[in-house]
Design a protein around this motif. Structure first.
Motif: not given
Length: 535
Positions: A104, A162, A175, A178, A206, A212
């Motif tokens: 990330i 995360w 995502t 996130i 994001y 992802l």
């Protein structure tokens, strides 16, 4: 920024096998195509047989970059990424590849360093071989399933995590959870023009992408598009189809296990460490929310922790129809990469280079070209006060790479007005004891061990006294030693290299886009030196 370069061996941070590779140890030649140099790239180009289906590669990449394809004609004309994708269809175009997990917010700094090394190497080769094209590639490890390795970063020494339950390939992760990690990252960036720009890019990546892999592509493209970096997601049916024959043969015949096992033994016999172990079957079975090892027992192929079973004929059919469901592990991923890319080089960290040394015989068996291996550039990024502090403390740059305790002890020994070692006294005592031992032996041979025991106790006592002398003297230099500790803590967080824990965000906020431009200006892929950058 200005750059200073030191040998990797002076950093005390790289394995002996990696250092042997950098020093071109001839014992490693059987495990590589050759050592990297401009001349050896020329040799590889002449001997290279490209197995990649360029038409399929370009088609898949265009689909993955469909957002860019939708840009206006004016923007597309300026987009070096799209130009490089088109170049891949030409027989005189080759890739320079690096790969990494989908950390990330890019994870630790060396993620950025890998990509910059690939970009610079592609540029350097273009200068040497202008009739060829060289495209830098970032291979996204979208099929990796180790979420615990990618779900956190450190920014200004503060962790960002995360939190999410994860199963399966990380590239397919949604995502949707996130947002809180994104907010925490944005809050730590502060308030400035550069932080606002990075914050916007992170949010677009994001929050506006549902998985992802797409988020990572957007972020990395936002940082490196102007440098022509092409991002590959190989979790794809059409790309895997080119690898299906090898998948089938290796699962059924377990070739890689046998071959890499022997190569690993040969490496160890030559005095080098190994990094990975081949399994009997080096593939996972993969679907949404699932990536589990395949094992075979009594002719039945099973997927661990599931009820999925195949006979030999069934698994052959499954591979033919759905090759994307078969995911290579660390042993076979490099081979997959070389099958589908017209690749000349792989750029990795020290541990990666070591495990690639275990793979060449397997490449030869499957008639796949083996790339030249390059250790990625590494760097320490300092601030305006760095040189001044070293100068005032009379510390040499390379000495800062020693651990804190060693550096402090050496500093005290160098700057003390007293003699803190008892080396000469130890020599005098040793000479005396040799006389005592001889005298005792002449009187009674059985007394010699007693004399040795007394000598050993005295040596230990002198060693303890020496440590006390140093410890006492340290109290007289507490200010300087505290500064040394602060320097080490600042530039070597957790006692390790800065690049292995710090995120690029703190430097982007300070320098903006110029940060990556400065890395590109100073990194020299084929010089094999560690870089220290100072404003």
């Amino acid at each position: 920024m200005k750059a200073t370069y030191i040998d990797y061996s002076e950093t005390n941070s790289f394995s002996s096998t990696a250092l042997s590779y950098l020093s071109r140890d001839p014992k490693l030649r059987p495990f590589i195509f050759d050592f990297p140099s401009v001349e050896n790239f020329g040799k590889l180009i002449k001997s290279k047989t490209v197995t990649a289906n360029r038409e399929v590669l370009v088609k898949v990449l265009k689909r993955q970059y469909s957002v860019l394809e939708a840009e206006s004609d004016e923007l597309k004309a300026k987009n070096l990424v799209l130009s490089n994708i088109e170049l891949l269809s030409q027989p005189n175009t080759y890739t320079i590849t690096t790969g990494h997990q989908l950390n990330i917010f890019t994870g630790p700094l060396y993620f950025i360093y890998k990509i910059v090394t690939a970009i610079n190497l592609a540029r350097e080769l273009k200068q040497s071989y202008p009739e060829k094209n060289f495209v830098p590639v970032y291979w996204m490890a979208t099929e990796d399933h180790d979420f615990a390795e990618i779900n956190h970063i450190s920014l200004h020494g503060k962790p960002i995590v995360w939190e999410q339950d994860n199963r399966g390939a990380t590239g397919r992760l949604p995502t949707s959870t996130i947002a809180s990690a994104v907010k925490a990252f944005q809050n730590l960036l502060g308030i400035s023009k550069n932080s606002e720009k990075l914050s916007t890019l992170i949010e677009e990546a994001y929050i506006n992408h549902s998985h992802l892999a797409d988020a990572t592509r957007h972020l990395v493209n936002g940082l490196f598009a102007e440098h022509g970096l092409v991002i590959v997601d190989a979790d794809n049916h059409e790309l895997k189809k080119q690898f299906a024959g090898i998948i089938t043969e290796d699962i059924l015949n377990k070739n890689s296990s046998r071959i890499i096992g022997q190569t690993s033994k040969n490496l160890e016999d030559a005095g080098f460490s190994t990094q990975v172990n081949a399994r009997e079957i080096n593939f996972f079975y993969m679907a949404d929310g699932l990536r589990e090892r395949i094992i075979e027992e009594n002719g039945v192929f099973s997927v661990l922790n599931t009820d999925i079973r195949f006979t030999e004929e069934q698994i052959k059919e499954e591979i033919t129809l759905y090759p994307e469901r078969f995911s290579p592990n660390v042993i076979m991923r490099p081979l997959y990469q070389e099958v589908i890319l017209p690749n000349l080089a792989y750029i990795g960290g020290g541990a990666e280079i070591v495990y690639w040394l275990q793979l060449k015989d397997n490449f030869d068996f499957y008639k796949a070209g083996f790339p030249l291996l390059l250790l990625r550039n590494s760097a320490l990024i300092t601030d305006e006060s760095f040189s001044g502090k070293l100068c005032r403390l009379h510390i040499k740059l390379k000495d800062l790479f020693k651990n804190t305790e060693t550096l402090q002890k050496e500093w005290v020994l160098t700057h003390s007005q007293h003699t803190l070692t008892l080396a000469s006294e130890k020599s005098e005592f040793e000479a005396i004891f040799q006389k005592i031992k001889l005298r005792a032996y002449k009187i009674d041979p059985t007394l010699a061990p007693s004399a040795e025991a007394v000598n050993a106790r005295l040596k230990k006592a002198l060693g303890n006294l020496e440590q006390k002398l140093v410890k006492a003297e340290k109290k007289n230099h507490e200010g300087a030693l505290s500064q040394i500790e602060s320097l080490r803590s600042k530039y070597f967080p957790g006692g390790g290299l800065q690049e292995r824990s710090e995120n690029f965000g703190i430097f982007y906020v300070k320098y903006g886009d110029q940060f990556i431009s400065e890395l590109i200006r100073h990194f020299k892929p084929l010089d094999f030196k560690f870089t220290i950058l100072e404003p």
